[in-house]
Scaffold this motif. Structure first.
Motif, mmCIF file in Angstrom:
data_model
loop_
_atom_site.group_PDB
_atom_site.id
_atom_site.type_symbol
_atom_site.label_atom_id
_atom_site.label_comp_id
_atom_site.label_asym_id
_atom_site.label_seq_id
_atom_site.Cartn_x
_atom_site.Cartn_y
_atom_site.Cartn_z
ATOM 1 N N HIS A 57 0.853 -1.202 0.000
ATOM 2 C CA HIS A 57 0.000 0.000 0.000
ATOM 3 C C HIS A 57 0.888 1.252 0.000
ATOM 4 O O HIS A 57 1.430 1.645 1.022
ATOM 5 N N HIS A 59 1.421 5.262 -2.194
ATOM 6 C CA HIS A 59 0.817 6.241 -3.113
ATOM 7 C C HIS A 59 1.936 6.949 -3.857
ATOM 8 O O HIS A 59 2.379 8.025 -3.452
ATOM 9 N N HIS A 206 -9.509 1.813 1.342
ATOM 10 C CA HIS A 206 -9.140 2.611 2.511
ATOM 11 C C HIS A 206 -10.374 2.592 3.425
ATOM 12 O O HIS A 206 -11.461 2.985 2.988
ATOM 13 N N HIS A 238 -5.577 0.861 6.784
ATOM 14 C CA HIS A 238 -5.739 1.723 7.976
ATOM 15 C C HIS A 238 -6.545 0.980 9.050
ATOM 16 O O HIS A 238 -5.985 0.458 9.991
ATOM 17 N N ASN A 305 2.354 3.588 2.838
ATOM 18 C CA ASN A 305 1.282 4.505 2.473
ATOM 19 C C ASN A 305 1.802 5.770 1.809
ATOM 20 O O ASN A 305 1.862 5.845 0.606
#
Ligand SMILES: [Zn+2]
Length: 408
Positions: A57, A59, A206, A238, A305
């Motif tokens: 995970h 970004h 998410h 999360h 993340n």
């Protein structure tokens, strides 16, 4: 036997004796103690070898925005800050920032990555196309999979579903969702499952990013996974609500997740940075206990993340650091649980992503990273640096160990 590479005296997670690793034509062909060969091989000195770190995970499209927008003091502000900055994104800009983060990840021993990428009617497929290029250009070092998702909402953002469909038609590997940004959370969950079924892709949500233990969306995701036959194909990230649940509620949530085959990714850097901001003391941590979920049979991972952006203004793309941060915050102490923390950035992450051929075994691609530690627990406890790595039998990076220069 003939090898292209022969490494001697390696330790593998979960295996007591040291082994030698023989590699030929990009694959492991022998993994056993004291391989007989005409070549001497390279002595690894009993160091730990893993099949590469696995980031489930990340970004990449919004990495390295430091200095371009303000930081968020909660998740809504961070989303708004990036939404503003995103208006100025071009394909080359996304590619340049993402490649900087990706190169750091490679240097930290990461060989497989699932990156999220934002698509919506304003940015369109600009970021997606940049990451598609990146995926091809860096295939020599890392396997990248792209999860297209609507960060700013799906149902409440007219036209967004069409862009999401376009990304899936252009080869997005899976679809993501963020139910808490739409008014109708279950409505978004239903649409994402519908898209996943239509395109036959896995899902990565998410989810449940607050500290109210009640009203968790994870139960609806579990229900939908079972109703659609998507067990084992859904991950949720999360899930900070889990950190606020009483032990009995936590245990029953874990049972549902295990039964429904829904996996959990814990993102300690962002969860620590963005949650509990309304507290002026005794700030709650908001980090779900992945090692406890794993012990209860839930497939879990720890991941990075965000890197240097409004969601997390830190980051070196080191999964070893993330495992150590998690262990520290979750107050992990015994050797078995510390070893689990390494599994949560390697083997368990690979299971979450349903990766084929991951692992140091004959027949598998020769992906390997040598850590400067002798055991998984030591690697996590000491933040063991990766020394070098191979992808499909080819050396992709080196970080020679630092050395002291003593007086003569
Ligand atoms: Zn995320």
């Amino acid at each position: 036997m003939m090898f292209d590479h022969l490494f001697r005296n390696a330790r593998l997670p979960g295996r007591g004796e040291a082994v030698d690793l023989g590699i030929r034509h990009g694959r492991f062909v022998a993994v056993e103690p004291a391989i007989e060969a005409a070549m001497p091989g390279e002595d690894l000195g009993g160091r730990l070898v893993v099949p590469g770190l696995v980031e489930t995970h990340l970004h990449l499209d919004k990495a390295c925005l430091f200095g371009r927008c303000a930081c968020g003091s909660n998740v809504q502000e961070a989303i708004a800050a990036v939404a503003g900055a995103k208006r100025g994104f071009t394909e080359d800009d996304v590619y340049e920032r993402a490649s900087r983060a990706l190169e750091r990840a490679i240097l930290q021993g990461t060989t497989r990555i699932r990156t999220h990428v934002e698509v919506d009617p304003r940015i369109g497929l600009t970021s997606f196309r940049a990451l598609k290029r990146l995926k091809a250009d860096y295939a020599w070092a890392v396997d990248l999979e792209l999860c297209a998702f609507p960060q700013e909402g799906l149902l409440d953002d007219p036209g967004c579903e069409e862009v999401l469909e376009a990304a899936l038609l252009e080869g997005a590997d899976l679809v993501g969702g963020v139910p808490y940004v739409d008014k109708d959370r279950n409505g978004q969950i239903a649409r994402i499952f519908a898209l996943a079924r239509r395109f036959d892709v896995d899902i990565d949500f998410h989810l449940d990013f607050d500290l109210d233990p009640a009203d968790a969306s994870l139960f609806e995701v579990c229900r939908m996974a079972e109703a659609t036959g998507w067990q084992g194909r859904v991950a949720i990230g999360h899930v900070t609500k889990l950190s606020a649940m009483a032990p009995e509620a936590f245990a029953s949530a874990a049972k549902r997740l295990r039964e429904a085959g829904v996996a959990v990714t814990v993102l300690p850097a962002t969860d620590l940075f963005l949650t509990g901001r309304d507290h002026d003391r005794d700030v709650p941590r908001g980090v779900a206990h992945a090692h406890r979920l794993a012990a209860m049979g839930v497939t879990c991972s720890i991941s990075t993340n965000n890197v240097l952006n409004p969601f997390t203004p830190y980051g070196d793309c080191s999964l070893i650091r993330m495992a150590n941060l998690y262990a520290n915050v979750a107050q992990v102490s015994d050797e078995t649980d510390l070893a689990t923390c390494l599994d949560l950035v390697t083997g368990s992450s690979a299971r979450l992503m349903r990766l084929d051929g991951y692992g140091i075994a004959p027949g598998h691609a020769a992906d390997m990273v040598v850590l400067d530690a002798s055991s998984p627990a030591e690697a996590v406890a000491t933040l063991a640096p990766p020394l070098f790595g191979l992808k499909a039998g080819r050396r992709t990076f080196e970080r020679p160990a630092p050395r002291l220069l003593r007086e003569a």
